[in-house]
Design a protein around this motif. Structure first.
Motif, PDB file in Angstrom:
ATOM      1  N   HIS A  39      38.606  33.074  25.585  1.00  0.00           N
ATOM      2  CA  HIS A  39      37.238  33.021  24.827  1.00  0.00           C
ATOM      3  C   HIS A  39      35.991  33.123  25.888  1.00  0.00           C
ATOM      4  O   HIS A  39      36.217  32.610  27.250  1.00  0.00           O
ATOM      5  CB  HIS A  39      36.862  31.619  24.146  1.00  0.00           C
ATOM      6  N   SER A  40      35.155  33.855  25.513  1.00  0.00           N
ATOM      7  CA  SER A  40      33.931  34.054  26.529  1.00  0.00           C
ATOM      8  C   SER A  40      32.715  34.013  25.503  1.00  0.00           C
ATOM      9  O   SER A  40      32.829  34.652  24.641  1.00  0.00           O
ATOM     10  CB  SER A  40      33.909  35.517  27.263  1.00  0.00           C
ATOM     11  N   GLU A  41      31.577  33.406  26.207  1.00  0.00           N
ATOM     12  CA  GLU A  41      30.445  33.460  25.374  1.00  0.00           C
ATOM     13  C   GLU A  41      29.582  34.820  25.514  1.00  0.00           C
ATOM     14  O   GLU A  41      28.901  35.078  24.764  1.00  0.00           O
ATOM     15  CB  GLU A  41      29.430  32.480  26.097  1.00  0.00           C
ATOM     16  N   GLN A  42      30.072  35.484  26.597  1.00  0.00           N
ATOM     17  CA  GLN A  42      29.645  37.066  26.782  1.00  0.00           C
ATOM     18  C   GLN A  42      29.858  37.933  25.732  1.00  0.00           C
ATOM     19  O   GLN A  42      29.478  39.106  25.615  1.00  0.00           O
ATOM     20  CB  GLN A  42      30.033  37.355  28.166  1.00  0.00           C
ATOM     21  N   LEU A  44      33.691  39.847  24.087  1.00  0.00           N
ATOM     22  CA  LEU A  44      34.761  40.582  24.429  1.00  0.00           C
ATOM     23  C   LEU A  44      35.068  41.675  23.813  1.00  0.00           C
ATOM     24  O   LEU A  44      34.839  41.865  22.529  1.00  0.00           O
ATOM     25  CB  LEU A  44      36.122  39.702  24.621  1.00  0.00           C
ATOM     26  N   GLU A  66      34.483  41.624  29.379  1.00  0.00           N
ATOM     27  CA  GLU A  66      33.543  40.762  29.004  1.00  0.00           C
ATOM     28  C   GLU A  66      32.482  41.871  28.323  1.00  0.00           C
ATOM     29  O   GLU A  66      32.373  42.981  29.081  1.00  0.00           O
ATOM     30  CB  GLU A  66      32.891  39.880  29.937  1.00  0.00           C
ATOM     31  N   ARG A  67      31.736  41.613  27.157  1.00  0.00           N
ATOM     32  CA  ARG A  67      30.853  42.723  26.759  1.00  0.00           C
ATOM     33  C   ARG A  67      29.616  42.895  27.568  1.00  0.00           C
ATOM     34  O   ARG A  67      29.467  44.015  27.781  1.00  0.00           O
ATOM     35  CB  ARG A  67      30.522  42.186  25.229  1.00  0.00           C
ATOM     36  N   THR A  68      28.989  41.636  27.692  1.00  0.00           N
ATOM     37  CA  THR A  68      27.641  41.868  28.563  1.00  0.00           C
ATOM     38  C   THR A  68      27.771  42.154  29.818  1.00  0.00           C
ATOM     39  O   THR A  68      26.741  42.838  30.249  1.00  0.00           O
ATOM     40  CB  THR A  68      26.703  40.622  28.180  1.00  0.00           C
ATOM     41  N   THR A  69      28.649  41.790  30.700  1.00  0.00           N
ATOM     42  CA  THR A  69      28.726  42.033  32.018  1.00  0.00           C
ATOM     43  C   THR A  69      29.638  43.145  32.312  1.00  0.00           C
ATOM     44  O   THR A  69      29.632  43.550  33.670  1.00  0.00           O
ATOM     45  CB  THR A  69      29.356  40.451  32.684  1.00  0.00           C
ATOM     46  N   LYS A  71      32.677  42.921  33.068  1.00  0.00           N
ATOM     47  CA  LYS A  71      33.517  42.360  33.610  1.00  0.00           C
ATOM     48  C   LYS A  71      35.128  42.312  33.284  1.00  0.00           C
ATOM     49  O   LYS A  71      35.337  42.059  32.128  1.00  0.00           O
ATOM     50  CB  LYS A  71      33.436  40.862  34.166  1.00  0.00           C
ATOM     51  N   LEU A  73      38.916  41.341  32.896  1.00  0.00           N
ATOM     52  CA  LEU A  73      39.580  40.122  32.723  1.00  0.00           C
ATOM     53  C   LEU A  73      40.704  40.246  32.952  1.00  0.00           C
ATOM     54  O   LEU A  73      41.492  41.030  32.179  1.00  0.00           O
ATOM     55  CB  LEU A  73      39.160  39.379  31.466  1.00  0.00           C
TER      56      LEU A  73
END
Length: 99
Positions: A39-42, A44, A66-69, A71, A73
């Motif tokens: 889970h990521s607040e950003q 996925l 991660e969607r917004t960054t 990044k 994973l």
């Protein structure tokens, strides 16, 4: 367990013929429960390279971001999640806009 909430798919050209069959790239928006380590607040998404051919049809490679960054994973999907992604791609690869 992840839930696919949206997607895009496009056919990817393979000018060198590295893989037999046709290749498709999926971008799958996913929702993961808060108690899951993935889970990521950003938000996925999963980038999936999928091949369709006479000898083999299935996932060649996948990466989770991660969607917004944007990044990357370093997580592996669990077997049932991987099966769900494979089934989704098998059902939707024909929706790619062929050029």
């Amino acid at each position: 367990m992840l839930t696919i909430t949206g997607f895009s798919v496009e056919q990817v050209k393979d000018p060198f013929g590295i893989l037999p069959g046709e290749r498709y790239e999926f971008l799958l928006d996913i929702d993961v429960p808060e108690d899951d380590e993935l889970h990521s607040e950003q938000g996925l998404y999963i980038r999936v390279v999928y091949t369709v051919g006479e000898e083999r049809t299935g996932i060649v490679k996948y990466d989770i971001f991660e969607r917004t960054t944007e990044k990357y994973l370093e997580f592996d999907l669990e077997d049932e999640e991987l099966e769900a992604v494979d089934a989704f791609c098998r059902e939707h690869w024909k929706e790619a806009g062929n050029e």
